[in-house]
Scaffold this motif. Structure first.
Motif, PDB file in Angstrom:
ATOM      1  N   GLY A 121       3.081  -4.137  -0.626  1.00 27.56           N
ATOM      2  CA  GLY A 121       2.169  -2.877  -0.260  1.00 27.56           C
ATOM      3  C   GLY A 121       0.843  -2.789  -1.357  1.00 27.56           C
ATOM      4  O   GLY A 121       0.515  -1.842  -1.901  1.00 27.56           O
ATOM      5  N   CYS A 122       0.506  -3.857  -1.350  1.00 28.24           N
ATOM      6  CA  CYS A 122      -0.816  -4.179  -2.398  1.00 28.24           C
ATOM      7  C   CYS A 122      -2.186  -3.464  -2.233  1.00 28.24           C
ATOM      8  O   CYS A 122      -2.944  -3.302  -3.168  1.00 28.24           O
ATOM      9  N   GLY A 123      -2.231  -3.082  -0.794  1.00 27.41           N
ATOM     10  CA  GLY A 123      -3.540  -2.173  -0.649  1.00 27.41           C
ATOM     11  C   GLY A 123      -4.786  -2.965  -1.121  1.00 27.41           C
ATOM     12  O   GLY A 123      -4.491  -4.234  -0.705  1.00 27.41           O
ATOM     13  N   GLU A 124      -5.569  -2.473  -1.654  1.00 25.33           N
ATOM     14  CA  GLU A 124      -6.982  -3.083  -1.881  1.00 25.33           C
ATOM     15  C   GLU A 124      -7.096  -3.825  -3.160  1.00 25.33           C
ATOM     16  O   GLU A 124      -7.980  -4.257  -3.740  1.00 25.33           O
ATOM     17  N   ILE A 145       0.647  -4.636   4.875  1.00 22.97           N
ATOM     18  CA  ILE A 145       1.005  -4.527   6.338  1.00 22.97           C
ATOM     19  C   ILE A 145      -0.829  -4.084   6.917  1.00 22.97           C
ATOM     20  O   ILE A 145      -0.759  -4.784   8.093  1.00 22.97           O
ATOM     21  N   SER A 146      -1.490  -3.724   6.240  1.00 19.61           N
ATOM     22  CA  SER A 146      -2.703  -3.399   6.670  1.00 19.61           C
ATOM     23  C   SER A 146      -3.752  -4.530   6.449  1.00 19.61           C
ATOM     24  O   SER A 146      -4.064  -4.968   5.359  1.00 19.61           O
ATOM     25  N   TYR A 147      -4.288  -5.188   7.577  1.00 17.00           N
ATOM     26  CA  TYR A 147      -5.217  -6.298   7.534  1.00 17.00           C
ATOM     27  C   TYR A 147      -6.465  -5.844   6.919  1.00 17.00           C
ATOM     28  O   TYR A 147      -7.180  -6.607   6.008  1.00 17.00           O
ATOM     29  N   ARG A 148      -6.744  -4.536   7.138  1.00 19.93           N
ATOM     30  CA  ARG A 148      -8.073  -3.815   6.664  1.00 19.93           C
ATOM     31  C   ARG A 148      -8.226  -4.135   5.004  1.00 19.93           C
ATOM     32  O   ARG A 148      -8.913  -4.439   4.442  1.00 19.93           O
ATOM     33  N   SER A 149      -6.896  -3.668   4.665  1.00 23.56           N
ATOM     34  CA  SER A 149      -6.880  -3.363   3.116  1.00 23.56           C
ATOM     35  C   SER A 149      -6.887  -4.979   2.692  1.00 23.56           C
ATOM     36  O   SER A 149      -7.492  -4.986   1.469  1.00 23.56           O
ATOM     37  N   LEU A 150      -6.210  -5.658   3.087  1.00 23.33           N
ATOM     38  CA  LEU A 150      -6.021  -7.219   2.649  1.00 23.33           C
ATOM     39  C   LEU A 150      -7.755  -7.657   2.838  1.00 23.33           C
ATOM     40  O   LEU A 150      -8.139  -8.421   1.773  1.00 23.33           O
ATOM     41  N   SER A 176       5.108  -6.971   6.950  1.00 21.12           N
ATOM     42  CA  SER A 176       5.706  -5.640   6.876  1.00 21.12           C
ATOM     43  C   SER A 176       7.026  -5.850   6.303  1.00 21.12           C
ATOM     44  O   SER A 176       7.884  -6.479   6.240  1.00 21.12           O
ATOM     45  N   LEU A 177       7.091  -4.618   5.419  1.00 21.55           N
ATOM     46  CA  LEU A 177       8.294  -4.410   4.457  1.00 21.55           C
ATOM     47  C   LEU A 177       9.480  -4.101   5.375  1.00 21.55           C
ATOM     48  O   LEU A 177      10.400  -3.812   4.683  1.00 21.55           O
ATOM     49  N   ASN A 178       9.334  -4.026   6.503  1.00 18.81           N
ATOM     50  CA  ASN A 178      10.500  -3.698   7.368  1.00 18.81           C
ATOM     51  C   ASN A 178      11.250  -4.604   7.952  1.00 18.81           C
ATOM     52  O   ASN A 178      12.202  -4.514   8.524  1.00 18.81           O
ATOM     53  N   TYR A 179      10.729  -6.040   7.585  1.00 19.09           N
ATOM     54  CA  TYR A 179      11.589  -7.362   8.174  1.00 19.09           C
ATOM     55  C   TYR A 179      11.732  -8.082   6.995  1.00 19.09           C
ATOM     56  O   TYR A 179      10.731  -8.497   6.207  1.00 19.09           O
ATOM     57  N   LEU A 192       6.176  -1.962  -6.443  1.00 16.93           N
ATOM     58  CA  LEU A 192       6.044  -1.024  -5.197  1.00 16.93           C
ATOM     59  C   LEU A 192       5.297  -0.052  -5.688  1.00 16.93           C
ATOM     60  O   LEU A 192       5.945   0.815  -6.288  1.00 16.93           O
ATOM     61  N   VAL A 193       3.919   0.043  -5.526  1.00 19.80           N
ATOM     62  CA  VAL A 193       3.414   1.123  -6.251  1.00 19.80           C
ATOM     63  C   VAL A 193       2.766   2.083  -5.202  1.00 19.80           C
ATOM     64  O   VAL A 193       1.759   1.656  -4.124  1.00 19.80           O
ATOM     65  N   GLU A 194       3.339   3.128  -5.211  1.00 18.42           N
ATOM     66  CA  GLU A 194       2.820   4.422  -4.444  1.00 18.42           C
ATOM     67  C   GLU A 194       3.017   3.857  -2.636  1.00 18.42           C
ATOM     68  O   GLU A 194       2.058   4.131  -1.835  1.00 18.42           O
ATOM     69  N   VAL A 195       4.079   3.243  -2.501  1.00 15.13           N
ATOM     70  CA  VAL A 195       4.216   2.691  -1.218  1.00 15.13           C
ATOM     71  C   VAL A 195       5.396   3.336  -0.464  1.00 15.13           C
ATOM     72  O   VAL A 195       5.197   3.732   0.568  1.00 15.13           O
ATOM     73  N   GLU A 197       6.924   6.087  -0.297  1.00 18.20           N
ATOM     74  CA  GLU A 197       6.432   7.549   0.318  1.00 18.20           C
ATOM     75  C   GLU A 197       5.668   7.559   1.509  1.00 18.20           C
ATOM     76  O   GLU A 197       5.554   8.525   2.586  1.00 18.20           O
ATOM     77  N   HIS A 198       5.311   6.326   1.739  1.00 20.42           N
ATOM     78  CA  HIS A 198       4.511   6.089   3.014  1.00 20.42           C
ATOM     79  C   HIS A 198       5.546   5.687   4.290  1.00 20.42           C
ATOM     80  O   HIS A 198       4.922   5.691   5.485  1.00 20.42           O
ATOM     81  N   LEU A 199       6.649   5.361   4.042  1.00 19.23           N
ATOM     82  CA  LEU A 199       7.911   5.098   5.073  1.00 19.23           C
ATOM     83  C   LEU A 199       8.605   6.154   5.295  1.00 19.23           C
ATOM     84  O   LEU A 199       9.106   6.926   4.629  1.00 19.23           O
ATOM     85  N   ASP A 200       8.834   6.175   6.926  1.00 20.88           N
ATOM     86  CA  ASP A 200       9.868   7.385   7.049  1.00 20.88           C
ATOM     87  C   ASP A 200      11.114   6.793   6.758  1.00 20.88           C
ATOM     88  O   ASP A 200      11.349   5.513   6.482  1.00 20.88           O
TER      89      ASP A 200
END
Ligand code: SAH
Length: 297
Positions: A121-124, A145-150, A176-179, A192-195, A197-200
């Motif tokens: 979840g490296c973000g930007e 998971i976000s193409y835009r952030s990458l 995705s960290l779900n698979y 996993l920095v500030e990641v 809390e974004h997952l249900d």
């Protein structure tokens, strides 16, 4: 059917590239995960806003549920997460806190002695940039998971223009960290920095297995907000979280319980730490857990 619009040729071509196979729904050929990347790349300027984005994604990926979910997750998450507004309710703290946090994470990774690191979840790519400046880290992988952030990370890190010795040390992948994902396995350290809390809840449960059971790095750093501190913010409202995409924010006790459960289940030891400004009663702005894999025997 006829359609009319005035758009650039390039944008028209990205539509046709996706929509021709979608309209011609009979062709059957093998689709793999690289098709998800192609779809997201060609559709990056329009698919997210398209009223038929689910149908288009379903048909383009030949109804392969796993791939369709991955693509939709990315499209929908991109819609929900605006990294620039992370911690939007503490604007005056925003820059400083995040800088303090990633600097601390870097220090912990350095001290742990790991030579290979994956930033999940490296973000930007703010942490990746700090890691790349340290020679100790021989292999660095950023995953999001976000193409835009990458795309932003790629730009900020100037990956294309890095000198060869550096360029070989860093890689970015969409995932995705779900698979379970082989690409994130085999690293000594993970962040996993500030990641989380974004997952249900169900997604957090799959992340736990993906990271601590399958990838199983020797050392894992996890950071998340400390919900107790929220009461100190000038614009505090009960129940309001620091970011609109946060699914939860934990107290120190909740984070500790989570850390202990994970450590017990997957054979790690865990320690908990404060990050940023600290108040006697409510604790620090942010919190961090350090997991170390226990040696066999
Ligand atoms: N670690 C970065 C970004 C934190 S924002 C930083 O500290 O600056 C949370 C990030 O997690 C976002 O970039 C988001 O795209 C990513 N993310 C959310 N759910 C994810 C998932 N299921 N798999 C991978 N990344 C995910």
């Amino acid at each position: 059917m006829s359609l009319q619009n005035v758009i650039t040729l390039q944008l028209l071509l990205t539509h046709l590239y996706v929509l021709i196979p979608v309209c011609d729904n009979d062709k059957h050929y093998w689709v793999g995960s690289h098709e998800v990347e192609k779809l997201l790349e060609k559709g990056k300027d329009w698919l997210q806003m398209h009223p038929a984005r689910e149908l288009i994604t379903l048909r383009y990926l030949k109804h392969q549920r796993y791939l369709v979910n991955e693509a939709l997750e990315t499209l929908l998450i991109d819609e929900a997460v605006d990294d620039e507004t992370e911690e939007e309710i503490i604007p005056e703290q925003k820059v400083r806190l995040h800088d303090v946090r990633i600097e601390r994470v870097k220090q912990e990774l350095l001290q742990s002695g790991v030579k290979t690191v994956v930033d999940l979840g490296c973000g930007e790519g703010k942490l990746l940039k700090l890691l790349l400046a340290e020679k100790q880290f021989e292999q660095i992988l950023g995953m999001d998971i976000s193409y835009r952030s990458l795309e932003i990370a790629k730009d900020k890190l100037k990956i294309e223009r890095l000198p060869p010795g550096k360029k070989e040390r860093i890689k970015l992948v969409q995932g995705s960290l779900n698979y379970r994902d082989k690409r994130i396995e085999g690293f000594e350290g993970a962040a996993l920095v500030e990641v989380i809390e974004h997952l249900d809840e169900p997604r957090l449960a799959s992340l736990e297995r993906v990271v601590f059971e399958f990838a199983k790095p020797q050392f894992v750093v996890v950071t998340t907000p400390n919900a107790e501190y929220n009461i100190k913010f000038a614009n505090y409202k009960e129940g309001k979280m620091r970011h609109s995409d946060h699914r939860f924010e934990w107290t120190r006790k909740q984070f500790e319980e989570w850390g202990n459960r994970i450590a017990g289940k997957h054979k790690y030891s865990v320690t908990l730490h404060a990050i940023g400004e600290t108040d006697d009663e409510v604790g620090a702005l942010s919190q961090m857990a350090l997991f170390t894999l226990l040696k066999e025997g």
